[in-house]
Write a protein that holds these residues in place. Structure first.
Motif, mmCIF file in Angstrom:
data_model
loop_
_atom_site.group_PDB
_atom_site.id
_atom_site.type_symbol
_atom_site.label_atom_id
_atom_site.label_comp_id
_atom_site.label_asym_id
_atom_site.label_seq_id
_atom_site.Cartn_x
_atom_site.Cartn_y
_atom_site.Cartn_z
ATOM 1 N N PRO A 23 0.816 -1.218 0.000
ATOM 2 C CA PRO A 23 0.000 0.000 0.000
ATOM 3 C C PRO A 23 0.848 1.266 0.000
ATOM 4 C CG PRO A 23 0.072 -0.965 2.194
ATOM 5 C CD PRO A 23 0.740 -1.944 1.278
ATOM 6 N N VAL A 24 0.226 2.347 -0.435
ATOM 7 C CA VAL A 24 0.822 3.675 -0.344
ATOM 8 C C VAL A 24 0.139 4.380 0.830
ATOM 9 C CG1 VAL A 24 1.241 5.865 -1.496
ATOM 10 C CG2 VAL A 24 1.247 3.732 -2.821
ATOM 11 N N LEU A 25 0.913 4.686 1.854
ATOM 12 C CA LEU A 25 0.375 5.218 3.106
ATOM 13 C C LEU A 25 0.540 6.738 3.156
ATOM 14 C CD1 LEU A 25 1.942 2.594 5.551
ATOM 15 C CD2 LEU A 25 -0.242 2.462 4.325
ATOM 16 N N PHE A 26 -0.380 7.388 3.869
ATOM 17 C CA PHE A 26 -0.296 8.836 4.042
ATOM 18 C C PHE A 26 -1.060 9.215 5.300
ATOM 19 C CE2 PHE A 26 -3.761 7.695 1.242
ATOM 20 C CZ PHE A 26 -4.858 8.387 1.752
ATOM 21 N N SER A 27 -0.741 10.388 5.829
ATOM 22 C CA SER A 27 -1.472 10.900 6.985
ATOM 23 C C SER A 27 -1.335 12.408 7.044
ATOM 24 C CB SER A 27 -0.958 10.277 8.290
ATOM 25 O OG SER A 27 0.203 10.930 8.760
ATOM 26 N N GLU A 28 -2.360 13.063 7.547
ATOM 27 C CA GLU A 28 -2.315 14.515 7.681
ATOM 28 C C GLU A 28 -1.216 14.934 8.656
ATOM 29 O OE1 GLU A 28 -6.159 15.949 8.744
ATOM 30 O OE2 GLU A 28 -7.068 15.422 6.806
ATOM 31 N N ALA A 29 -1.011 14.143 9.690
ATOM 32 C CA ALA A 29 0.029 14.474 10.670
ATOM 33 C C ALA A 29 1.407 14.462 10.014
ATOM 34 C CB ALA A 29 -0.012 13.490 11.834
ATOM 35 N N LEU A 30 1.661 13.489 9.157
ATOM 36 C CA LEU A 30 2.949 13.420 8.480
ATOM 37 C C LEU A 30 3.107 14.581 7.504
ATOM 38 C CD1 LEU A 30 5.585 11.931 8.043
ATOM 39 C CD2 LEU A 30 4.438 10.471 6.377
ATOM 40 N N ASP A 31 2.045 14.910 6.779
ATOM 41 C CA ASP A 31 2.099 16.041 5.855
ATOM 42 C C ASP A 31 2.453 17.327 6.597
ATOM 43 O OD1 ASP A 31 1.286 14.219 3.983
ATOM 44 O OD2 ASP A 31 -0.722 15.058 3.708
ATOM 45 N N ALA A 32 1.852 17.519 7.770
ATOM 46 C CA ALA A 32 2.099 18.739 8.543
ATOM 47 C C ALA A 32 3.557 18.809 8.998
ATOM 48 C CB ALA A 32 1.164 18.792 9.745
ATOM 49 N N LEU A 33 4.118 17.671 9.403
ATOM 50 C CA LEU A 33 5.508 17.646 9.849
ATOM 51 C C LEU A 33 6.477 17.877 8.700
ATOM 52 C CD1 LEU A 33 5.319 14.631 12.307
ATOM 53 C CD2 LEU A 33 5.866 16.984 12.937
ATOM 54 N N ALA A 34 6.147 17.332 7.532
ATOM 55 C CA ALA A 34 7.053 17.403 6.386
ATOM 56 C C ALA A 34 6.881 18.685 5.583
ATOM 57 C CB ALA A 34 6.843 16.197 5.481
ATOM 58 N N GLY A 35 5.768 19.345 5.733
ATOM 59 C CA GLY A 35 5.535 20.569 4.977
ATOM 60 C C GLY A 35 5.120 20.330 3.549
#
Length: 324
Positions: A23-35
């Motif tokens: 799978p290709v995983l994603f999360s809003e929390a990770l997006d916020a940390l990575a910019g």
């Protein structure tokens, strides 16, 4: 021999049903940390715990029967050994693996559990492992399967990136862990096969920056020393095939420090709820700690493996501020 786009497509067809389409995983929390939007290809959930099984299976699929019958030998710090051990068991072939004595204990045990013969005595590093494997190959007439510098291994590895680009065609950048360069070369070939404009960026630990040294020298060159927590990124130098593909493609290489790798490893566990090894976290480490990458562009990561030393994982969580 250089892999072709046709080789990558044949590998994708041959491996369908033989490997997990992870799978290709994603999360809003990770997006916020990575910019930026981050999409992580979870090869840590693959058979044998890493992308390496893709190249191993495809290489054995393309070997003549007599080469399989002679018995196989390879060199690995862990993940390539696990991938080839899985593949050899599927093909009913005998396998010998030369591994550094200081390899992650969980990886050593897992390779043996697949039924492979593991040789570690006197093997102090990757260079010594290759020398020992060559002696054993010559003595016993074994077929050597290179863990990363082989066209069919690269074609198999390319299928991980190809799947990611098919599932997320809007990616603008892909951060790829690099050491011997099989996954990196595969990403370059997958980009071509998919007709994608994605920017491929290599990421290495600062203590094992073989591609940085090699690109500066104009040929595969060993770094002065290899010292990193990312045990899966400790090849003695880039493979010649993989170096050539990276040099011709003008690949940019970023380096990251060990502490940043460990921080990123924990971030991935906390935000995506998957266990990764340090080698799989270098892409996020670069994205998080390299200011030049914080530009909002949709970015792909390949979580290359999940065969982590459990003591390291526990200790890393224990010492981080704010982690209970």
């Amino acid at each position: 021999m250089t892999p072709t786009i046709a080789d990558v497509r044949r590998a994708a067809d041959a491996l369908r049903g033989q490997v997990i389409r992870t799978p290709v995983l994603f999360s809003e929390a990770l997006d916020a940390l990575a910019g930026c939007p981050v999409f992580a290809k979870a090869e840590c959930l693959q058979h044998s715990g890493s992308f390496k099984v893709r190249g191993a299976l495809y290489r054995l699929l393309t070997l003549p029967p007599e080469a399989l019958a002679d018995g196989l030998i390879t060199v690995s710090a862990g993940n390539a050994a696990l991938g080839l051990a899985h593949a050899a068991r599927e093909f009913g072939a005998e396998l010998t693996v030369v591994m550094p004595a200081k390899a992650v204990p969980e990886k050593l045990a897992a390779v043996a559990a697949y039924g492979a013969t593991v040789v570690t005595e006197g093997v102090v590093d990757a260079a010594a492992a290759f020398a020992r494997a060559e002696r054993l190959r010559a003595e016993h007439g074994l077929t050597f399967v290179h863990p990363f510098d082989d066209a069919m291994v690269v074609a198999g590895a390319a299928t991980a990136t190809l799947e990611l680009l098919e599932d997320r065609p809007g990616l603008e950048r892909l951060l790829v862990p690099a050491s011997g360069g099989g996954l990196l070369a595969g990403a370059i070939m997958a980009k071509r096969a998919a007709g994608s404009a994605v920017e491929v960026v290599a990421v290495q630990p600062s203590g094992a920056a073989g591609f940085v040294v090699s690109l500066a020298a104009g040929e595969p060159t060993a770094p002065p020393a290899i010292r990193t927590v990312a045990d899966g990124l400790t090849a003695p130098m880039p493979g010649r095939l993989n170096f050539t593909l990276a040099a011709e493609a003008g690949i940019e290489v970023r380096t990251v420090h060990d502490q940043d790798i460990l921080d990123a490893m924990v971030t991935l566990v906390r935000t995506l709820r998957v266990v990764v090894e340090p080698s799989a976290a270098v892409g996020l480490a670069a994205l998080t700690y390299e200011p030049g990458l914080r530009d909002g562009r949709p970015t792909g990561l390949i979580l290359s493996g999940g065969n982590v030393n459990w003591r390291l994982l526990a200790d890393t969580f224990r010492v981080l501020p704010g982690v209970a």
